[in-house]
Scaffold this motif. Structure first.
Motif, mmCIF file in Angstrom:
data_model
loop_
_atom_site.group_PDB
_atom_site.id
_atom_site.type_symbol
_atom_site.label_atom_id
_atom_site.label_comp_id
_atom_site.label_asym_id
_atom_site.label_seq_id
_atom_site.Cartn_x
_atom_site.Cartn_y
_atom_site.Cartn_z
ATOM 1 N N UNK A 236 1.012 -1.107 0.126
ATOM 2 C CA UNK A 236 -0.134 -0.050 0.021
ATOM 3 C C UNK A 236 0.874 1.228 -0.074
ATOM 4 N N UNK A 237 1.792 1.278 0.844
ATOM 5 C CA UNK A 237 2.922 2.281 0.910
ATOM 6 C C UNK A 237 3.473 2.501 -0.440
ATOM 7 N N UNK A 238 3.903 1.395 -1.159
ATOM 8 C CA UNK A 238 4.571 1.695 -2.282
ATOM 9 C C UNK A 238 3.589 2.078 -3.517
ATOM 10 N N UNK A 239 2.381 1.598 -3.580
ATOM 11 C CA UNK A 239 1.407 2.320 -4.314
ATOM 12 C C UNK A 239 1.349 3.820 -4.433
ATOM 13 N N UNK A 240 1.120 4.255 -2.832
ATOM 14 C CA UNK A 240 0.794 5.645 -2.902
ATOM 15 C C UNK A 240 2.373 6.251 -3.101
ATOM 16 N N UNK A 241 3.531 5.679 -2.914
ATOM 17 C CA UNK A 241 4.780 6.514 -3.359
ATOM 18 C C UNK A 241 4.646 6.597 -4.926
ATOM 19 N N UNK A 242 4.232 5.433 -5.707
ATOM 20 C CA UNK A 242 4.247 5.502 -7.235
ATOM 21 C C UNK A 242 3.494 6.453 -7.678
ATOM 22 N N UNK A 243 2.164 6.572 -7.165
ATOM 23 C CA UNK A 243 1.430 7.764 -7.496
ATOM 24 C C UNK A 243 1.952 9.221 -7.272
ATOM 25 N N UNK B 298 9.325 -0.081 -10.511
ATOM 26 C CA UNK B 298 9.321 0.798 -9.247
ATOM 27 C C UNK B 298 9.548 0.184 -7.996
ATOM 28 N N UNK B 299 8.766 -0.884 -7.815
ATOM 29 C CA UNK B 299 8.810 -1.688 -6.679
ATOM 30 C C UNK B 299 10.286 -2.313 -6.478
ATOM 31 N N UNK B 300 10.687 -2.891 -7.566
ATOM 32 C CA UNK B 300 12.122 -3.512 -7.606
ATOM 33 C C UNK B 300 13.164 -2.178 -7.224
ATOM 34 N N UNK B 301 12.950 -0.953 -7.999
ATOM 35 C CA UNK B 301 13.760 -0.016 -7.407
ATOM 36 C C UNK B 301 13.950 0.428 -6.072
ATOM 37 N N UNK B 302 12.584 0.497 -5.501
ATOM 38 C CA UNK B 302 12.661 0.633 -4.213
ATOM 39 C C UNK B 302 12.888 -0.269 -3.344
ATOM 40 N N UNK B 303 13.004 -1.407 -3.587
ATOM 41 C CA UNK B 303 13.647 -2.568 -2.804
ATOM 42 C C UNK B 303 15.096 -2.938 -2.577
ATOM 43 N N UNK B 304 15.891 -2.145 -3.833
ATOM 44 C CA UNK B 304 16.966 -2.347 -3.857
ATOM 45 C C UNK B 304 17.840 -1.552 -2.613
ATOM 46 N N UNK B 305 18.648 -2.154 -1.974
ATOM 47 C CA UNK B 305 19.324 -1.295 -0.722
ATOM 48 C C UNK B 305 20.248 -0.319 -1.382
ATOM 49 N N UNK B 306 19.907 1.002 -0.724
ATOM 50 C CA UNK B 306 20.844 2.121 -1.059
ATOM 51 C C UNK B 306 22.182 1.779 -0.702
ATOM 52 N N UNK B 307 23.013 2.241 -1.671
ATOM 53 C CA UNK B 307 24.531 1.933 -1.555
ATOM 54 C C UNK B 307 25.150 2.797 -0.241
ATOM 55 N N UNK C 48 5.038 10.063 -7.830
ATOM 56 C CA UNK C 48 5.918 10.074 -8.894
ATOM 57 C C UNK C 48 5.233 10.162 -10.374
ATOM 58 N N UNK C 49 4.166 9.437 -10.446
ATOM 59 C CA UNK C 49 3.218 9.175 -11.614
ATOM 60 C C UNK C 49 2.393 10.402 -11.764
ATOM 61 N N UNK C 50 2.785 11.675 -12.278
ATOM 62 C CA UNK C 50 2.194 12.891 -12.018
ATOM 63 C C UNK C 50 1.073 12.993 -12.950
ATOM 64 N N UNK C 51 1.191 12.149 -14.426
ATOM 65 C CA UNK C 51 0.038 12.383 -15.082
ATOM 66 C C UNK C 51 -0.947 11.130 -15.051
ATOM 67 N N UNK C 52 -0.726 10.409 -14.189
ATOM 68 C CA UNK C 52 -1.668 9.068 -13.743
ATOM 69 C C UNK C 52 -1.821 8.123 -14.833
ATOM 70 N N UNK C 53 -0.769 7.922 -15.800
ATOM 71 C CA UNK C 53 -0.693 6.994 -16.804
ATOM 72 C C UNK C 53 -0.293 5.605 -16.195
ATOM 73 N N UNK C 54 0.028 5.261 -15.209
ATOM 74 C CA UNK C 54 0.434 4.147 -14.777
ATOM 75 C C UNK C 54 2.158 3.761 -14.903
ATOM 76 N N UNK C 55 2.877 4.909 -15.394
ATOM 77 C CA UNK C 55 4.231 4.841 -15.634
ATOM 78 C C UNK C 55 4.966 6.117 -15.007
#
Length: 158
Positions: free
Chosen positions: A82-89, A142-151, A91-98
């Protein structure tokens, strides 16, 4: 023991399930009990999960604990998604799903995390996680990107 059901209550449940008082609850009895509770599973899946045809009281307690831990893990995973979906939204400024490079750069700039003066764009960041090479991030990417640990910060001492 988990605080959800007390040990005394679990013992009473076990005794009620142990119809022939032999100190064992069969997988069939457990399946019937779970079904009455509204937990839908096949007998075959339950047999695989339990790994035997019957459970003594200690095995029953371990089974209960495993079920509680699995339920907690499901809830945590659901909350995280749920948190990732909110974060995705966000960044997805135009709401097109990308998330496009421009959208990513715009949001990061508004957050003070991107220097517009640098002349760089977010293409490298997008490209690193864009598995299908379409130039944008979908939710899974996006989910995969967010799950990668930060260097780790690699600061050298001077």
């Amino acid at each position: 023991m988990s605080p959800v059901i007390s040990t005394d209550d679990l013992h009473r449940i076990f005794k009620n399930l142990d119809k022939d008082n032999n100190g064992l609850v069969t997988v069939h009895e457990l399946h019937h009990f779970l079904h009455r509770l509204g937990i839908q599973t096949t007998l075959e899946d339950l047999k695989k999960l339990v790994g035997r045809t019957s459970l003594d009281y200690i095995d029953f307690l371990f089974f209960y604990e495993a079920m509680v831990k699995a339920r907690i893990a499901e809830q945590v995973e659901g909350d995280h998604k749920d948190d990732l979906v909110k974060a995705f939204k966000v960044f997805d400024l135009n709401g097109d799903g990308f998330i496009s490079c421009e959208e990513l750069q715009s949001v990061l700039s508004k957050m003070g995390l991107w220097d517009k003066q640098s002349g760089q764009d977010c293409r490298d960041m997008i490209d690193m996680h864009d598995k299908n090479s379409d130039g944008v991030l979908d939710f899974e990417e996006f989910k995969n990107m967010m799950s990668v640990p930060a260097p780790a910060d690699q600061c050298s001492e001077t």
